[in-house]
Design a protein around this motif. Structure first.
Motif: not given
Ligand SMILES: CC(C)(COP(=O)(O)OP(=O)(O)OC[C@H]1O[C@@H](n2cnc3c(N)ncnc32)[C@H](O)[C@@H]1OP(=O)(O)O)[C@@H](O)C(=O)NCCC(=O)NCCSC(=O)c1cc(O)c2ccccc2c1O
Length: 136
Positions: A36, A47, A58, A89, A119
């Motif tokens: 990934l 990333i 993510l 999303r 959160v």
């Protein structure tokens, strides 16, 4: 014409294997994550830059795998990485782990959701990320 999937290559190391000499099941996800990271870099959304930037994350909200053939120390594995689902999303990534001979050894799938902090789920994936994912 459909583009060929992004490919990531690695070799099974001794520390990847269990007492029976097979790839330890949990390590498949480590290799999926490595694939990934390479994929995200390939689509122009690395990333490490995302983490430095700190605006979004993510995290995985789901992970699954099927183990079809044993992978052993020294095996050369090719991973095909595909975007299997793309939502406002969240998105799902599919991984096919193939032997040198092209046999399917395992498959995995991860689902990632946009969050803006620990959160809070974000509203919509950034356009640049969406565009990169759409092309795959
Ligand atoms: C992420 C959460 C904060 C979300 O909590 P919340 O309760 O607000 O979420 P919702 O219920 O509203 O769902 C949001 C969205 O996701 C869909 N969804 C939720 N669960 C699932 C599921 N199991 N499968 C499929 N889809 C699911 C839901 O339908 C909603 O989508 P809509 O489109 O319908 O709106 C909270 O869940 C949370 O904090 N979870 C823990 C996350 C975690 O700890 N994960 C493991 C470690 S993170 C990790 O490994 C990681 C991997 C990477 O590759 C990264 C890459 C880049 C950056 C970071 C990474 C990373 O941290």
């Amino acid at each position: 014409m459909t583009e060929p999937p992004f490919q990531y290559h690695y070799r099974i190391r001794l520390h990847d294997t269990d007492a029976a000499g097979r790839l330890f099941f949990a390590h498949l996800f480590r290799h999926a994550q490595d694939a990934l990271e390479a994929f995200m870099e390939h689509i122009g959304y690395p990333i490490d830059a995302m983490l430095r930037d700190g605006e979004i994350l993510l995290p995985l909200i789901h992970a699954e795998a099927d183990y079809r053939r044993p992978m052993r120390h020294g095996d050369r594995i090719r991973v095909e990485v595909r975007v299997e689902d793309l939502r406002r999303r969240s998105f799902a990534i599919g991984y096919r782990f193939l032997s040198e001979a092209g046999e399917e050894m395992a498959t995995a799938r991860t689902i990632h959701v946009l969050v803006t902090d620990e959160v809070h789920v974000g509203e919509a994936l950034p356009e640049a990320l969406r565009a990169g994912l759409e092309g795959c």
